[in-house]
Write an enzyme that holds these catalytic residues in place. Sequence first.
Site: not given
Ligand code: AP5
Length: 220
Positions: A88, A160
């Site tokens: 990231r 979350r």
């Molecule tokens: P992390 O858990 O990685 O969160 P994020 O990157 O913010 O991503 P999300 O998990 O929120 O979303 P996603 O892209 O996986 O989407 P999802 O599939 O769930 O990180 C959380 C925290 O941890 C960070 O803020 C940081 O503090 C820390 N952290 C983690 N890694 C780090 C690093 N490398 N360095 C430093 N800190 C770190 O989908 C979202 C929603 O949309 C779901 O409801 C799903 O059903 C829906 N959905 C999915 N695809 C579609 C579609 N095509 N159409 C419609 N709806 C959809």
Amino acid sequence: MHIILLGPPGAGKGTQAARLVEATGLVHVATGDMFRENVRGGTELGLLAKSYMDRGELVPDEVTIAMLRERLDRPDAAAGSVLDGFPRTTEQARALDDALAERDQAVDAALLIDVPPDEVRARLGGRWTCAADGAVYHETNNPPAAAGVCDGCGAALTQRDDDTPAAIDRRLTVYERQTAPLIAFYESAGRLVRIDGARAPADVGADLLAALPTASPEVD
Ligand code: AP5
């Protein structure tokens, strides 16, 4: 084969990682999930990570890189991984290249799931997850058969702590400042593939699968 899933919060990295893992047999390495496991377990790492995650900030590089290195050292990651949420920052990307080079491996592709901010807000506001098996749902786009209950294991679904409007805005800002520069990093290395993520999950997934390299590049 090591594949990186890049994209803003809520782009669908976790959703698509599950599909890629099922199709390829690679191990899913999600740093966000690893931090949340530590939070649930009440570990020192979890306490530290929670203080950053709840505000939508990144956990410091030093801590995150050490955790990732330890994960890649486990036998199930020897053949490759789907990296979801790592790297990231540019420092994390360089550390990943170094860690893989030590194993005569490399990042084979960085797949960017492109989704605009308004769509991200709608997705994260309606997301429900299962803490027991990690399944991800959306209250309108991808609802479970029974509201609040995981289809796979029957456990209760939860939202979350970092899916509040304020934390989502902060995560989007942090993404633009600290993570979006990785798009140019992997583009200049010829390893970036852009996928339009604002479509149905199955369509996004089909393009991601089609973008997977057929053979790993040689490491110098
Ligand atoms: P992390 O858990 O990685 O969160 P994020 O990157 O913010 O991503 P999300 O998990 O929120 O979303 P996603 O892209 O996986 O989407 P999802 O599939 O769930 O990180 C959380 C925290 O941890 C960070 O803020 C940081 O503090 C820390 N952290 C983690 N890694 C780090 C690093 N490398 N360095 C430093 N800190 C770190 O989908 C979202 C929603 O949309 C779901 O409801 C799903 O059903 C829906 N959905 C999915 N695809 C579609 C579609 N095509 N159409 C419609 N709806 C959809």
